[in-house]
Design a protein around this motif. Structure first.
Motif, PDB file in Angstrom:
ATOM      1  N   SER A   1       0.868  -1.187   0.000  1.00 56.12           N
ATOM      2  CA  SER A   1       0.000   0.000   0.000  1.00 56.12           C
ATOM      3  C   SER A   1       0.892   1.219   0.000  1.00 56.12           C
ATOM      4  O   SER A   1       1.974   1.220   0.587  1.00 56.12           O
ATOM      5  N   LEU A   2       0.410   2.264  -0.661  1.00 57.10           N
ATOM      6  CA  LEU A   2       1.158   3.515  -0.700  1.00 57.10           C
ATOM      7  C   LEU A   2       0.636   4.529   0.287  1.00 57.10           C
ATOM      8  O   LEU A   2       1.150   5.652   0.338  1.00 57.10           O
ATOM      9  N   TYR A   3      -0.363   4.146   1.077  1.00 59.33           N
ATOM     10  CA  TYR A   3      -1.027   5.137   1.922  1.00 59.33           C
ATOM     11  C   TYR A   3      -1.038   4.718   3.391  1.00 59.33           C
ATOM     12  O   TYR A   3      -2.023   4.865   4.107  1.00 59.33           O
ATOM     13  N   TYR A   4       0.052   4.170   3.840  1.00 60.17           N
ATOM     14  CA  TYR A   4       0.193   3.915   5.272  1.00 60.17           C
ATOM     15  C   TYR A   4       0.448   5.240   5.981  1.00 60.17           C
ATOM     16  O   TYR A   4       1.381   5.976   5.609  1.00 60.17           O
ATOM     17  N   SER A   5      -0.362   5.526   6.974  1.00 62.68           N
ATOM     18  CA  SER A   5      -0.158   6.775   7.733  1.00 62.68           C
ATOM     19  C   SER A   5      -0.773   6.614   9.128  1.00 62.68           C
ATOM     20  O   SER A   5      -1.648   5.778   9.343  1.00 62.68           O
ATOM     21  N   ASP A   6      -0.291   7.424  10.014  1.00 63.89           N
ATOM     22  CA  ASP A   6      -0.810   7.438  11.394  1.00 63.89           C
ATOM     23  C   ASP A   6      -0.434   8.772  12.020  1.00 63.89           C
ATOM     24  O   ASP A   6       0.385   9.532  11.458  1.00 63.89           O
ATOM     25  N   CYS A   7      -1.046   9.021  13.155  1.00 64.57           N
ATOM     26  CA  CYS A   7      -0.774  10.285  13.863  1.00 64.57           C
ATOM     27  C   CYS A   7      -0.216   9.957  15.238  1.00 64.57           C
ATOM     28  O   CYS A   7      -0.844   9.230  16.011  1.00 64.57           O
ATOM     29  N   LEU A   8       0.961  10.496  15.540  1.00 65.63           N
ATOM     30  CA  LEU A   8       1.632  10.291  16.828  1.00 65.63           C
ATOM     31  C   LEU A   8       1.518  11.571  17.656  1.00 65.63           C
ATOM     32  O   LEU A   8       1.900  12.642  17.196  1.00 65.63           O
ATOM     33  N   LYS A   9       0.971  11.418  18.864  1.00 62.94           N
ATOM     34  CA  LYS A   9       0.772  12.568  19.750  1.00 62.94           C
ATOM     35  C   LYS A   9       1.642  12.407  20.998  1.00 62.94           C
ATOM     36  O   LYS A   9       1.679  11.330  21.604  1.00 62.94           O
ATOM     37  N   VAL A  10       2.328  13.489  21.357  1.00 60.18           N
ATOM     38  CA  VAL A  10       3.123  13.541  22.587  1.00 60.18           C
ATOM     39  C   VAL A  10       2.250  14.192  23.656  1.00 60.18           C
ATOM     40  O   VAL A  10       1.979  15.400  23.585  1.00 60.18           O
ATOM     41  N   VAL A  11       1.779  13.392  24.622  1.00 60.75           N
ATOM     42  CA  VAL A  11       0.855  13.864  25.667  1.00 60.75           C
ATOM     43  C   VAL A  11       1.637  13.992  26.963  1.00 60.75           C
ATOM     44  O   VAL A  11       2.298  13.036  27.401  1.00 60.75           O
ATOM     45  N   LEU A  12       1.555  15.178  27.582  1.00 67.49           N
ATOM     46  CA  LEU A  12       2.244  15.447  28.848  1.00 67.49           C
ATOM     47  C   LEU A  12       1.247  15.355  29.986  1.00 67.49           C
ATOM     48  O   LEU A  12       0.147  15.910  29.909  1.00 67.49           O
ATOM     49  N   PHE A  13       1.668  14.646  31.049  1.00 67.60           N
ATOM     50  CA  PHE A  13       0.882  14.501  32.280  1.00 67.60           C
ATOM     51  C   PHE A  13      -0.493  13.902  32.009  1.00 67.60           C
ATOM     52  O   PHE A  13      -1.441  14.134  32.766  1.00 67.60           O
ATOM     53  N   GLY A  14      -0.642  13.175  30.901  1.00 64.70           N
ATOM     54  CA  GLY A  14      -1.891  12.515  30.611  1.00 64.70           C
ATOM     55  C   GLY A  14      -2.995  13.436  30.158  1.00 64.70           C
ATOM     56  O   GLY A  14      -4.147  13.006  29.990  1.00 64.70           O
ATOM     57  N   LYS A  15      -2.703  14.737  29.925  1.00 62.24           N
ATOM     58  CA  LYS A  15      -3.746  15.692  29.571  1.00 62.24           C
ATOM     59  C   LYS A  15      -3.389  16.519  28.350  1.00 62.24           C
ATOM     60  O   LYS A  15      -4.129  16.586  27.370  1.00 62.24           O
ATOM     61  N   GLU A  16      -2.263  17.170  28.389  1.00 62.04           N
ATOM     62  CA  GLU A  16      -1.912  18.183  27.401  1.00 62.04           C
ATOM     63  C   GLU A  16      -1.151  17.553  26.231  1.00 62.04           C
ATOM     64  O   GLU A  16      -0.174  16.815  26.442  1.00 62.04           O
ATOM     65  N   ILE A  17      -1.636  17.842  24.987  1.00 62.69           N
ATOM     66  CA  ILE A  17      -0.943  17.377  23.770  1.00 62.69           C
ATOM     67  C   ILE A  17       0.098  18.429  23.420  1.00 62.69           C
ATOM     68  O   ILE A  17      -0.218  19.556  23.021  1.00 62.69           O
TER      69      ILE A  17
END
Length: 1703
Positions: free
Chosen positions: A1518-1534
């Motif tokens: 597939s040419l459309y592998y993608s995902d979103c990685l989020k860095v979350v601090l203290f379990g609340k703030e992105i």
């Protein structure tokens, strides 16, 4: 009252009905029921009131007996009133119940009406709100219609659709609101209808309201009547109380009179007893003085002896030094000689070529071995001597015991004698073997000189000894044969006497030595087998891994003792044996001692196995046949070994003793008769006869006497006790003589040992010393006798010497068992001098030894004597007259002339009146003594006066007639001064303000040895003397510190004198000076007393600094000045408080200025804390204890390890290793204590040890009280007007002083967590995040505490989440505080935990920090192309740029819990790119995540960074592998978002670029991949993939720039296709492209693994190109690798104006 009775009624009702009508319909029925039930209750209440009324009547009768008719009339009126009230109450009780029910029903009706009104009001409010909302929606709808018309005109379709949707929404909301309005209107209508119904019902029951008011008035009247009845009762009780009070007062008066009489009598008795006590005290003081004088003499003698001993010690040390020098020289010479021999030996060995070290080591070992052998020989010799002497002692004791035994004992003792013989033979064999093994010569055993004649024979061989012993036994048995025939003792068992046994028929074979030797060998074999058997059955007690060697069975009693038995009687005793081992055990009876078998029998039932702690009983029967004391033991055998219980049989005997051995009659006059008694006590069970007689003397003894001063001794000795040369000079001599006599009596058997002789010598020397002391005391007591002719001694014969000390009536008699007899001794003095007599008490019982005692006395013979030869005038003062009366008595039968002489030196100070007198026959004469000591007495008296002790001793002589006889008596007095010394004699108080008092200390010393009263009289009003206002008593030579307090009343100079008077009216002056100061300022309070303040708490007090100086006129008011100096200027005056260092006090403000006539507020705060040094010392102590405990634990562990390793080593090595370990442990502990002991200065206040020590001291704080004096300096002028660094000039004399009393106590509540820290530090917390901390508080007071908390800032970040309300004594509870910062700054607040007395202050702090990070990847992380089912990784870094540690978590959208919900929405490819929010693309078929990251969570320290690894692992193409990685601090703030992208191919080649023409979302249908064989044969024909390449040419630019685009052709780096050839690509239709203006940079090419090439395309519009018609040209791009792929490239050319906006 109404509410209480309402609670007591048992009225039942239905509360669920809304209308009150049913309550009113059933009112009558329920009222009847209530009347019946409550009627009974009120009837009981009326009965109770009647009983109370009756009780009051009876009480009034009792109290008013004899009180008059007034109380009777009041009682009658009370009964009448109470009767009326009870009648009213019984009549009205039913009505009252009805009133209560009616009142309750009406109240419920009113409540329902109010509820309906409230519901109507709420409905109206809702209706108005709904109408308002409808109007607003109508307005919005009108505006939307207007906008729709406007957009229709403009032709804006998008806006038109949006507005139409909004209009539809508004129409829907408007319809909903109208429906809601209609519903509210219906509800309002219903509620109003119900409200009107309730108002109608209320109108119906207006009559009941009026009835209710009437009933309430009637109830009020009843209550008033009850109050009147209570008042009557109280009046009657008051009358009774008055009567009782009068009777009590009368009794108290009588008791007071009786007490006063007793008190008066007690005072008289006390005064009389005081006089007697004073008299006795004087006599006691005289005796004490005499005793002190004697002790001083003894002390001087003792010091002289000590000096001599020191000198002798010095000489001995000198001689010992010389000897030591000689020994050292000799040792050096010997060492030198040994070294020389060793050197020679070394040379000899080297010459022979041997090993020097080995030879010397062997030589040393040989020498040590020789020494050990020699020591072993010596030990063997000494042991052999001990064994031989023990055998000899045993045989002597056995023979002595055999002589005294009866015939039965002799008959039955044959076997015992044989056994003892065998044992002795065995012992001699052991000695012989031991001697043969030893290398030394055989030593001869030493025997006591008192041994029997057979002692020498015992040193011979074993055969001779055995033969002699057997012969002796036969001889003795033959001699006692006749006595055995005559015995009258009957046997216990008659059958034994039928067997005839003749000791003479013993066969010779049994007596042969060979037979005896065989028996001995057999016995040895039997003993060995017995030992083996015992070693097999004995079990060791193992407790905690160690063998327990204590006794396993204990007996109660521990010893079987038959006391005071009679022959022929039978005695039984029961003993209890207890198993004291730690396991199950059993035992059996072995037997008893051989010599006890004839008398002792034991009844024993074996109990079997006994658990630990169990017991069994054994009965021991004793039937005595001989009257002798015997001892032995009862033997048992247990599982753990043998044990025995001692047995003792004691015959009756006499135990006689005297209560004293010396009777001292004292000094008595010739002709008197004195009697004394001595007690003879028998504490035994056998009585005897006694006889008391004097010890008889011989011709060599004489009684020495003197004519006037004897020093003689009369001594009589008991004949046969002591040799004639020995003279008794002591009180202990009779006892020694008695011992000598005993030794002499038994000299044939056992002579006195050397130790006994030495003991006797010591006792004799000791007794001699005591006799000398006694004689010295007697001579000193006769100081009044004339000693002039003491040397004239007369030798008197025994016939001429009268008997002065004699026995009384009882000289002999019988003394029974457990009784005592009193013996009387008489003393009849006949000749002046010392008398001594010795007595001895003889007894008929031969076992009782004689008892001796002595009697001494002193005889005096003078015609005239002074009853009190020592006239003690006690303590006298100079220049005061003292008198005493001296009585002289006469025993003469004629009148005698007396003349009194005083020493010439004392004629000025002492006088006797009369100087000459006549004393009648056998009467007395009184002489008056006058003593007036002058200050010249020490110089005049000379040797009669001791200046150090100030004791005066004056001998006074009384001449009797014309003879030379004299009677002396001594006048004693202690002369002392009467001075009182005041130190210092002058006092200068200095400068003293009128607002304070200055204190000076003087010491008043009594120079006399008598107590003196003193008092300061005529004191001025500004002086005070304490303690006791300057009055008191000074004990002899006592010093008393007095406080002279001076308080000036105005500004001037003071000079005055203080007068101190003594009890004899002597005056002593004290001069004083001072200067009064009036300062410009004054304090409103000069003394501040703080309340008891807990540690770390604050107490505050306020005061004022006042400036009252407004005028310099001294006439109108006092002006401030120093003494008589200048007046202070009028104006602003400044002040400054100087608080001392380390003072827990704060003054605010400490510096200020006060204007004239004004005052300034001062706040003083007291905050007690523990001293820092004390905390540090406690912390060091705790650390040292912890270190010592740790070292001890390590030492024990090392000991255990070493013991475990060396358990198999021998005992000697084991002991040495333990000693080394012990020494090493001690050294380690010492080094630890010396090296690791912390210093108190090195401890930090925030360390755990410091905080723990502070918490410990705070908990154990016992309270303290401190006083602080804070000076306040005063200066004229303003503080802010000073120039530069110049200070205002102030006079130290104007200084004011503030005294503070600061009591500190332990806090009631302390912090129990975190080592008692009062600071709650949250540290760095991210903004918007909440952190909670738990603080444990504990109540350390003995009281229950109710806690209150101060209010924190409501807008602040701190919050008390869980406050504590109550704490029991010793209870601990957690207090939860939260911190949620909203700004990037520090926050600080104080929380006070208050109790009733103290408070605890908590400091809460925290830092709000904005979290920030920096990521090495901005927005997109492209993982590139990868072969399906292979992995590729990429790394990025995140750095923490904030000041706090960040707790992070990495979250992928593909793993989100809401992903399933998001997938139900419209697909993202249908929406526009602006509306797309989902970044999750193609995922794996296996369900595993395409992208994974490590680590997923953790913490990043401030300033540090963290590396993250992203892994891309696709499982299909597939040419459309993608995902979103989020860095979350203290379990609340992105904090950061990264888009992850990647592509996967089945083959190692790809084309990238252009505009994608396919959908980025895959179909759910899974197509199977083509087989590899088909791929290789090229049979697979896939449709060509299309790629759109758009080129936009910008028209109008100069110079013209061709439009450019590019395609990327690449080969994927993989190991899967390593054997395949490289990838080739080629682009077809090149002429057509060139014709249309397209230029291709690379048409063909080859790609290696991992290589990417760009195909550049440029386009310039041809001449015939039309801008309004885009150009589209198609070309094929072919890729050849493991398979062949074809791509259809669509080249689109556009012309765009340079000035047209581009979208």
């Amino acid at each position: 009252m109404i509410s209480m009775e309402d609670k007591e009624t048992s009225y039942s009702e239905e509360e669920d009905q809304k209308s009150p009508l049913p309550f009113l319909e059933k009112k009558e029925k329920e009222d009847k029921a209530h009347g019946f039930s409550n009627g009974e209750e009120h009837w009981e209440e009326s009965e109770l009131e009647e009983e109370l009324a009756g009780g009051g009547k009876m009480g009034s009768k009792d109290a008013s007996e004899g009180g008059g008719d007034q109380s009777d009339s009041s009682m009658e009126s009370l009964e009448h009133c109470l009767g009326d009230i009870n009648n009213i109450q019984s009549m009205k009780s039913l009505d009252r119940i009805c009133v209560l029910a009616l009142q309750r029903n009406l109240k419920e009706l009113n409540d329902i009406a109010r509820e309906k009104e409230l519901a109507v009001q709420k409905a109206r409010d809702k209706l108005s709100t709904c109408q308002l909302q409808i109007k607003m929606l109508a307005k919005q709808l009108e505006r939307v219609d207007i906008e729709i018309e406007r957009e229709e005109e403009a032709g804006n379709v998008a806006a038109l659709s949006r507005l139409q949707a909004m209009r539809r929404r508004l129409c829907t909301e408007l319809e909903n609101e109208k429906d809601f309005e209609f519903q509210i209107f219906l509800t309002l209508k219903e509620n109003m209808l119900e409200m009107w119904q309730m108002e109608t019902e209320q109108g119906k029951y207006e009559i009941f309201h009026e009835q209710l008011k009437k009933y309430e008035e009637e109830l009020e009247m009843q209550y008033q009547e009850r109050a009147k009845a209570r008042i009557w009762k109280e009046k009657i009780a008051a009358l009774q109380a008055e009567e009782n009070q009068r009777s009590r007062e009368k009794k108290e008066e009588e008791a007071q009179k009786e007490y006063e009489g007793k008190h008066k009598k007690m005072l008289e008795d006390a005064e009389r007893n005081h006089k007697k006590a004073v008299c006795f005290l004087r006599k006691s003081m005289a005796r004490i003085h005499e005793k002190n004088a004697k002790e001083e003499v003894k002390t001087q003698e003792h010091m002289e002896r000590r000096i001599q001993a020191v000198l002798s010690l010095k000489t001995s040390i000198t001689s010992n030094r010389e000897k030591l020098r000689t020994l050292q020289v000799w040792n050096k010479a010997m060492a030198f000689e040994a070294k020389k021999q060793e050197t020679q030996m070394r040379e000899a060995i080297l010459a022979k070529g041997g090993n020097v070290a080995k030879e010397i080591f062997l030589h040393k070992q040989l020498l040590e071995h020789e020494k050990e052998k020699q020591a072993h020989r010596e030990r063997q010799k000494s042991r052999k001597i001990e064994i031989v002497s023990q055998i000899l002692r045993e045989k002597a004791s056995i023979r002595k015991r055999e002589k005294g035994q009866s015939c039965t004992k002799a008959i039955k003792g044959g076997g015992k004698l044989e056994d003892s013989l065998l044992w002795r033979m065995k012992t001699w064999q052991y000695i012989e073997k031991t001697c043969k093994r030893s290398a030394g010569a055989r030593a001869q055993p030493r025997c006591s000189p008192s041994a029997c004649s057979s002692a020498g024979e015992r040193t011979a061989s074993v055969g001779e000894i055995s033969g002699e012993m057997a012969h002796d036994v036969l001889c003795e048995s033959g001699e006692d044969e006749e006595e055995r025939d005559k015995t009258l003792v009957e046997p216990e068992f008659p059958g034994l006497w039928s067997q005839e046994c003749d000791l003479n028929k013993i066969s010779k074979e049994e007596m042969e030595p060979k037979q005896l030797a065989t028996r001995v060998e057999k016995k040895e074999i039997l003993e060995k087998k017995m030992e083996e058997f015992q070693s097999g059955i004995f079990r060791k007690q193992i407790v905690s891994g160690r063998e327990c060697k204590r006794r396993t069975f204990y007996s109660k009693p521990s010893c079987i003792h038959f006391k005071d038995f009679d022959v022929g009687e039978i005695y039984k005793k029961k003993i209890v044996l207890i198993n004291a081992s730690y396991s199950v055990n059993f035992f059996r009876l072995v037997g008893i001692s051989e010599w006890l078998k004839d008398f002792i029998s034991i009844h024993f039932n074996p109990p079997g196995k006994m658990s630990s702690g169990m017991s069994c009983e054994i009965v021991v029967t004793f039937k005595p046949m001989i009257n002798e004391t015997v001892e032995g033991e009862v033997m048992f055998m247990a599982q753990t070994g043998p044990f025995s219980v001692p047995l003792k049989c004691t015959a009756k005997r006499c135990i006689l003793a005297l209560d004293k051995e010396l009777i001292d009659f004292g000094s008595h006059v010739v002709g008197e008769t004195i009697s004394r008694t001595i007690n003879l006590t028998n504490s035994g069970a056998l009585g005897t006869r006694f006889k008391v007689q004097t010890s008889a003397g011989d011709s060599s003894k004489c009684r020495a006497t003197a004519k006037s001063s004897p020093g003689r001794m009369v001594t009589r000795h008991f004949s046969g006790c002591v040799p004639e040369k020995k003279v008794s000079n002591s009180l202990v001599t009779p006892v020694v003589e008695k011992k000598d006599q005993i030794c002499a009596d038994h000299g044939e058997e056992t002579p006195c040992s050397a130790a006994q002789e030495e003991q006797q010598r010591a006792e004799t020397s000791l007794s001699g010393g005591s006799t000398e002391g006694l004689g010295q005391d007697i001579l000193n007591s006769r100081a009044g006798l004339d000693t002039g002719n003491a040397h004239d001694l007369v030798e008197l014969s025994a016939e001429e010497t009268p008997v002065e000390i004699m026995l009384g009536k009882v000289t002999e008699g019988e003394i029974g068992p457990f009784s005592s007899v009193k013996l009387q001794i008489l003393f009849v003095p006949a000749i002046p001098g010392d008398v001594r007599a010795e007595f001895v008490i003889m007894f008929d019982n031969p076992d009782c030894k004689p008892l001796c005692f002595s009697a001494i006395g002193v005889s005096i013979d003078v015609p005239v004597w002074v009853p009190n030869p020592n006239v003690d005038l006690k303590i006298c003062m100079y220049d005061r007259l003292y008198q005493d009366c001296i009585v002289i008595r006469s025993r003469a039968k004629a009148t005698l002339r007396l003349k009194f002489e005083i020493r010439k030196e004392l004629s000025k100070h002492m006088e006797l009146l009369p100087k000459t007198g006549y004393i009648q026959a056998q009467s007395s004469f009184s002489v008056q003594l006058k003593f007036l000591p002058r200050h010249s007495l020490p110089e005049d008296a000379g040797s009669y006066f001791n200046e150090e002790t100030r004791i005066l001793e004056v001998p006074v002589t009384t001449l009797i007639g014309e003879t030379a006889k004299k009677v002396n008596f001594t006048v004693h007095a202690i002369v002392t001064t009467s001075d009182l010394e005041i130190s210092p004699a002058r006092i200068n108080f200095g400068y003293c303000t009128i607002y304070e008092a200055v204190q000076a200390n003087v010491k008043l010393t009594n120079k006399s040895i008598l107590p003196q009263e003193f008092g300061f009289v005529g004191l001025p009003e500004f002086v005070e003397i304490q303690p006791n206002d300057g009055l008191g008593i000074l004990l002899p030579l006592e010093s008393l510190t007095l406080d002279i307090i001076f308080k000036a009343n105005k500004a001037k100079e003071y000079s005055f004198e203080l007068t101190c008077k003594s009890e004899i009216n002597r005056q002593f002056k004290l001069s004083c000076r001072a200067v009064g100061v009036h300062p410009p300022l004054e304090l409103s309070h000069s003394l501040v007393q703080f309340a008891a303040t807990a540690l770390n708490s604050v107490s505050t007090a306020t005061l004022y600094v006042i400036n009252s100086h407004v005028s310099v006129n001294p006439v109108t008011h006092p002006v401030p000045r120093i003494g008589k100096g200048e007046v202070a200027p009028v104006g602003p005056t400044s002040f400054e408080f100087r608080v001392p260092e380390a003072c827990p006090v704060t003054v605010t403000p400490s510096v200020g200025t006060v204007l004239p006539g004004k005052k300034s507020l001062i706040e003083v705060s007291f905050r007690p804390t523990l001293p820092d040094q004390q905390i540090r010392e406690e912390a060091v102590r705790r650390l040292c204890r912890a270190a010592a405990a740790g070292a001890e634990i390590q030492k024990r562990k090392k000991d255990e390890k070493k013991e475990g390793k060396k358990s198999s080593i021998s005992m000697s090595r084991q002991q040495s290793s333990r000693q080394l370990v012990r020494d090493g442990g001690n050294k380690y502990l010492t080094s630890l204590n010396s090296s690791e002991q912390p210093k108190s200065e090195e401890l930090k206040p925030d360390s755990d040890a410091y905080m723990a020590a502070q918490a410990f001291l705070m908990r154990n704080f016992r309270g303290s009280f401190e006083k602080y004096i804070i000076p306040c300096f005063v200066a004229s002028g303003r503080i802010d007007e000073r120039k530069g660094s110049e200070n205002l000039s102030c006079s130290p004399y104007n200084t004011l002083y503030l005294e503070l009393h600061c009591p500190a106590v332990a806090p009631a509540v302390v912090v129990a967590s975190d080592n008692g820290k009062n600071t709650v530090d949250f540290g760095d917390v991210a903004i918007g995040h909440r952190m909670m901390k738990r603080i444990t508080i504990q109540n350390i007071s003995p009281e229950k505490l109710e806690l209150r908390f101060s209010v924190l800032n409501p807008n602040g970040p701190f919050l008390v989440v869980r406050p504590v309300e109550m704490l029991e004594p010793g209870e601990s509870k957690p207090l939860v505080i939260s911190f949620c910062p909203n700004e990037n700054k520090w926050f600080f607040e104080m929380l006070d935990v208050r109790t009733a007395k103290t408070s605890l202050t908590l400091s809460i702090t925290g830092h709000g920090v904005m979290p920030s990070i920096v990521c090495s990847v901005e927005e997109i992380l492209n993982m590139g192309y990868v072969i399906a089912r292979e992995k590729v990784t990429s790394t990025f870094k995140i750095q923490n740029t904030s000041m706090l540690t960040l707790r992070y978590s990495m979250q992928l959208d593909s793993l989100s819990s809401t992903r399933d919900k998001d997938q139900q929405r419209i697909p993202s490819f249908i929406m526009s790119s602006l509306q797309r929010t989902e970044f999750v693309g193609t995922q794996n078929y296996s369900g595993l995540s395409v992208f994974s990251i490590f680590p997923t969570e953790g913490e990043i320290v401030a300033g540090k960074s963290q590396d993250f690894t992203v892994t891309f692992s696709p499982d299909h193409e597939s040419l459309y592998y993608s995902d979103c990685l989020k860095v979350v601090l203290f379990g609340k703030e992105i904090a950061h978002v990264i888009r992850l992208k990647g592509a996967a191919r089945e083959h190692p080649m790809f084309v990238e670029g252009g505009v994608p023409l396919d959908v980025p979302i895959e179909s759910l249908a899974v197509t199977s991949p083509p087989s590899s064989q088909e791929a290789l044969n090229g049979e697979l024909q896939e449709p060509a993939k299309s790629i759109l390449l758009v080129l936009e040419y910008i028209e109008g630019e100069s110079p013209p720039v061709p439009a450019r685009a590019e395609l990327k052709v690449g080969s994927i780096q993989t190991a899967q296709f390593a054997s395949k050839k490289s990838v080739e690509f080629s682009l077809e239709s090149l002429p057509l492209l060139q014709q249309k203006g397209f230029t291709i940079e690379a048409v063909k090419g080859t790609l290696e693994r991992g290589q990417v090439k760009c195909i550049g395309v440029s386009w310039v519009p041809p001449a015939d190109f039309r801008p309004d018609d885009p150009l589209l040209v198609t070309a094929l791009l072919t890729l050849k690798g493991d398979i062949k792929e074809t791509y259809q490239i669509l080249f689109m050319g556009k012309v765009v104006s340079a000035y047209a906006p581009t979208k």
